[in-house]
Design a protein around this motif. Structure first.
Motif, PDB file in Angstrom:
ATOM      1  N   GLY A  54      15.173 130.307  -4.316  1.00 29.56           N
ATOM      2  CA  GLY A  54      15.053 130.175  -2.310  1.00 29.56           C
ATOM      3  C   GLY A  54      15.885 128.947  -2.252  1.00 29.56           C
ATOM      4  O   GLY A  54      16.168 127.707  -2.455  1.00 29.56           O
ATOM      5  N   ARG A  55      16.689 128.978  -1.238  1.00 25.78           N
ATOM      6  CA  ARG A  55      18.288 127.973  -0.882  1.00 25.78           C
ATOM      7  C   ARG A  55      17.801 128.068   0.769  1.00 25.78           C
ATOM      8  O   ARG A  55      17.633 128.609   1.866  1.00 25.78           O
ATOM      9  CB  ARG A  55      18.863 128.467  -1.272  1.00 25.78           C
ATOM     10  CG  ARG A  55      20.705 127.949   0.166  1.00 25.78           C
ATOM     11  CD  ARG A  55      21.681 128.190  -1.030  1.00 25.78           C
ATOM     12  NE  ARG A  55      22.808 128.110  -0.534  1.00 25.78           N
ATOM     13  CZ  ARG A  55      23.625 128.618   0.950  1.00 25.78           C
ATOM     14  NH1 ARG A  55      22.465 129.509   1.298  1.00 25.78           N
ATOM     15  NH2 ARG A  55      24.164 128.068   1.890  1.00 25.78           N
ATOM     16  N   LYS A  86      13.308 126.810   9.494  1.00 32.58           N
ATOM     17  CA  LYS A  86      14.522 126.093   8.681  1.00 32.58           C
ATOM     18  C   LYS A  86      14.908 125.343   9.179  1.00 32.58           C
ATOM     19  O   LYS A  86      15.764 124.347   9.221  1.00 32.58           O
ATOM     20  CB  LYS A  86      14.691 127.408   8.649  1.00 32.58           C
ATOM     21  CG  LYS A  86      14.908 128.825   7.818  1.00 32.58           C
ATOM     22  CD  LYS A  86      16.079 129.750   7.793  1.00 32.58           C
ATOM     23  CE  LYS A  86      16.083 130.909   6.377  1.00 32.58           C
ATOM     24  NZ  LYS A  86      16.537 131.906   6.633  1.00 32.58           N
ATOM     25  N   ASN A  87      15.230 124.792  10.546  1.00 32.53           N
ATOM     26  CA  ASN A  87      16.009 124.565  11.420  1.00 32.53           C
ATOM     27  C   ASN A  87      15.555 122.783  10.840  1.00 32.53           C
ATOM     28  O   ASN A  87      16.456 121.727  10.909  1.00 32.53           O
ATOM     29  CB  ASN A  87      16.023 125.064  12.841  1.00 32.53           C
ATOM     30  CG  ASN A  87      17.211 126.226  12.892  1.00 32.53           C
ATOM     31  OD1 ASN A  87      18.329 125.543  11.976  1.00 32.53           O
ATOM     32  ND2 ASN A  87      17.230 126.583  13.992  1.00 32.53           N
ATOM     33  N   ALA A  88      13.859 122.900  10.929  1.00 28.29           N
ATOM     34  CA  ALA A  88      13.327 121.631  11.147  1.00 28.29           C
ATOM     35  C   ALA A  88      13.515 121.152   9.634  1.00 28.29           C
ATOM     36  O   ALA A  88      14.111 119.870  10.030  1.00 28.29           O
ATOM     37  CB  ALA A  88      11.871 121.649  11.302  1.00 28.29           C
ATOM     38  N   LEU A  89      13.461 121.821   8.882  1.00 24.78           N
ATOM     39  CA  LEU A  89      13.592 121.688   7.369  1.00 24.78           C
ATOM     40  C   LEU A  89      15.198 121.020   6.766  1.00 24.78           C
ATOM     41  O   LEU A  89      15.260 120.257   6.714  1.00 24.78           O
ATOM     42  CB  LEU A  89      13.767 122.797   6.226  1.00 24.78           C
ATOM     43  CG  LEU A  89      13.627 122.377   5.215  1.00 24.78           C
ATOM     44  CD1 LEU A  89      12.333 121.557   4.552  1.00 24.78           C
ATOM     45  CD2 LEU A  89      13.109 123.629   4.382  1.00 24.78           C
ATOM     46  N   ARG A  90      16.149 121.991   7.716  1.00 22.81           N
ATOM     47  CA  ARG A  90      17.224 121.364   7.851  1.00 22.81           C
ATOM     48  C   ARG A  90      18.017 119.713   8.225  1.00 22.81           C
ATOM     49  O   ARG A  90      18.407 118.907   7.323  1.00 22.81           O
ATOM     50  CB  ARG A  90      18.327 122.672   8.073  1.00 22.81           C
ATOM     51  CG  ARG A  90      19.365 123.979   7.991  1.00 22.81           C
ATOM     52  CD  ARG A  90      19.487 124.286   8.651  1.00 22.81           C
ATOM     53  NE  ARG A  90      19.998 125.966   8.269  1.00 22.81           N
ATOM     54  CZ  ARG A  90      19.374 127.000   8.741  1.00 22.81           C
ATOM     55  NH1 ARG A  90      19.234 126.943   9.711  1.00 22.81           N
ATOM     56  NH2 ARG A  90      19.780 127.868   8.001  1.00 22.81           N
ATOM     57  N   GLN A  95       8.420 124.734  -2.014  1.00 18.69           N
ATOM     58  CA  GLN A  95       9.286 126.311  -1.270  1.00 18.69           C
ATOM     59  C   GLN A  95       9.939 126.844  -0.362  1.00 18.69           C
ATOM     60  O   GLN A  95       9.679 125.599   0.944  1.00 18.69           O
ATOM     61  CB  GLN A  95       7.087 127.182  -1.222  1.00 18.69           C
ATOM     62  CG  GLN A  95       8.130 128.761  -0.994  1.00 18.69           C
ATOM     63  CD  GLN A  95       6.516 129.461  -0.831  1.00 18.69           C
ATOM     64  OE1 GLN A  95       5.413 128.789  -0.769  1.00 18.69           O
ATOM     65  NE2 GLN A  95       6.690 130.494  -0.349  1.00 18.69           N
ATOM     66  N   VAL A  96      10.925 126.428  -0.711  1.00 15.05           N
ATOM     67  CA  VAL A  96      11.963 127.044   1.300  1.00 15.05           C
ATOM     68  C   VAL A  96      11.341 128.189   2.027  1.00 15.05           C
ATOM     69  O   VAL A  96      11.358 129.186   1.192  1.00 15.05           O
ATOM     70  CB  VAL A  96      12.516 126.437   0.975  1.00 15.05           C
ATOM     71  CG1 VAL A  96      13.522 125.603   0.393  1.00 15.05           C
ATOM     72  CG2 VAL A  96      14.135 128.016   0.496  1.00 15.05           C
ATOM     73  N   PRO A  97      11.171 128.274   3.663  1.00 15.37           N
ATOM     74  CA  PRO A  97      11.164 129.311   3.990  1.00 15.37           C
ATOM     75  C   PRO A  97      12.717 130.522   3.319  1.00 15.37           C
ATOM     76  O   PRO A  97      13.617 130.093   4.214  1.00 15.37           O
ATOM     77  CB  PRO A  97      11.478 129.242   5.312  1.00 15.37           C
ATOM     78  CG  PRO A  97      11.420 127.425   4.966  1.00 15.37           C
ATOM     79  CD  PRO A  97      11.793 127.620   4.129  1.00 15.37           C
ATOM     80  N   MET A  98      12.277 131.541   2.946  1.00 13.95           N
ATOM     81  CA  MET A  98      13.608 132.495   2.877  1.00 13.95           C
ATOM     82  C   MET A  98      12.995 133.857   3.930  1.00 13.95           C
ATOM     83  O   MET A  98      11.850 134.322   4.440  1.00 13.95           O
ATOM     84  CB  MET A  98      13.808 132.560   1.406  1.00 13.95           C
ATOM     85  CG  MET A  98      13.598 131.814   0.820  1.00 13.95           C
ATOM     86  SD  MET A  98      15.817 130.846   0.867  1.00 13.95           S
ATOM     87  CE  MET A  98      15.668 132.778   0.136  1.00 13.95           C
ATOM     88  N   GLU A  99      14.532 134.603   4.376  1.00 16.13           N
ATOM     89  CA  GLU A  99      14.313 135.836   4.722  1.00 16.13           C
ATOM     90  C   GLU A  99      14.855 136.787   4.005  1.00 16.13           C
ATOM     91  O   GLU A  99      15.852 136.716   2.685  1.00 16.13           O
ATOM     92  CB  GLU A  99      14.914 135.936   6.352  1.00 16.13           C
ATOM     93  CG  GLU A  99      14.287 135.034   7.292  1.00 16.13           C
ATOM     94  CD  GLU A  99      15.030 135.078   8.524  1.00 16.13           C
ATOM     95  OE1 GLU A  99      14.997 135.529   9.363  1.00 16.13           O
ATOM     96  OE2 GLU A  99      15.963 133.870   8.614  1.00 16.13           O
TER      97      GLU A  99
END
Length: 217
Positions: free
Chosen positions: A144-145, A7-11, A186-190
């Motif tokens: 997803g966000r 997530k942080n890398a994608l941000r 697709q974005v990683p989600m929890e």
């Protein structure tokens, strides 16, 4: 690499891409996405027999897509417009109702927010919100966000959904406005992450159905 690292890398990647976007491109994309949102908003008004509606929207900052055209439209129609005041200590948001630009002041990190003189909406009132306009850096068709990492909207949603159940209310609908390059495969989600219901892009309205899209794969 765990989900948080991904997530942080994608941000970082998405923020750099957004910051480097030509301002005119951003302005045009904002106008088009907001126009699609306004069309859907007015359809909702028709469905509600012309009733006054309630919008909760972030106030754009930096290179974010502009929410101004949507907010100005709501004001022009006499709708209620709410925006967040952030408390960095409790990591929560207050919702306050604004009637005009004069109600907006610089907040923490210079992010615009409603003045303390604006009427506060307590959590018991949140079930009466029709739309929540959610900020973000990346989205996918499942709703997803990737947000900014503070978790403010995730926590807000938990409380708002609880109030909705308690009041048997249909709202709110969670929507987002997207700039070019923000819709990913697709974005990683929890599990506790907020998923949005509708995306407004340059191409129009995109309804997200997580259950259906997952079952179709």
């Amino acid at each position: 690499m765990d989900v948080c690292d991904v997530k942080n890398a994608l941000r970082l990647q998405q923020r750099e891409a957004r910051d480097s976007m030509d301002p005119l491109t951003r302005q045009k994309a904002s106008a088009v996405a907001c126009r699609h949102a306004i069309e859907a908003w007015e359809q909702l008004r028709i469905d509600r027999n012309g009733d006054k509606l309630t919008l909760f929207s972030y106030l754009s900052f930096g290179s974010e897509i502009s929410t101004t055209p949507l907010i100005e439209h709501c004001w022009s129609q006499g709708d209620r417009v709410l925006a967040p005041r952030v408390d960095p200590v409790t990591r929560t948001m207050e919702l306050r109702e604004m009637d005009q630009y004069g109600d907006i002041v610089p907040g923490i990190w210079n992010i615009p927010e409603p003045a303390l003189t604006c009427k506060e909406w307590s959590p018991e009132m949140w079930a009466g919100i029709d739309w929540v306009v959610v900020p973000g850096l990346a989205f996918d068709r499942r709703g997803g966000r990737i947000g900014y990492g503070g978790g403010y909207y995730d926590r807000f949603t938990v409380q708002a959904e609880a109030e909705k159940r308690n009041n048997s209310h249909v709202g709110p609908l969670y929507v987002s406005l997207l700039l070019p390059g923000q819709l990913l495969t697709q974005v990683p989600m929890e599990p506790r992450d907020l998923r949005v219901d509708v995306l407004f892009t340059l191409d129009g309205r995109l309804d997200c159905d997580y259950a259906k899209l997952t079952n179709d794969e």
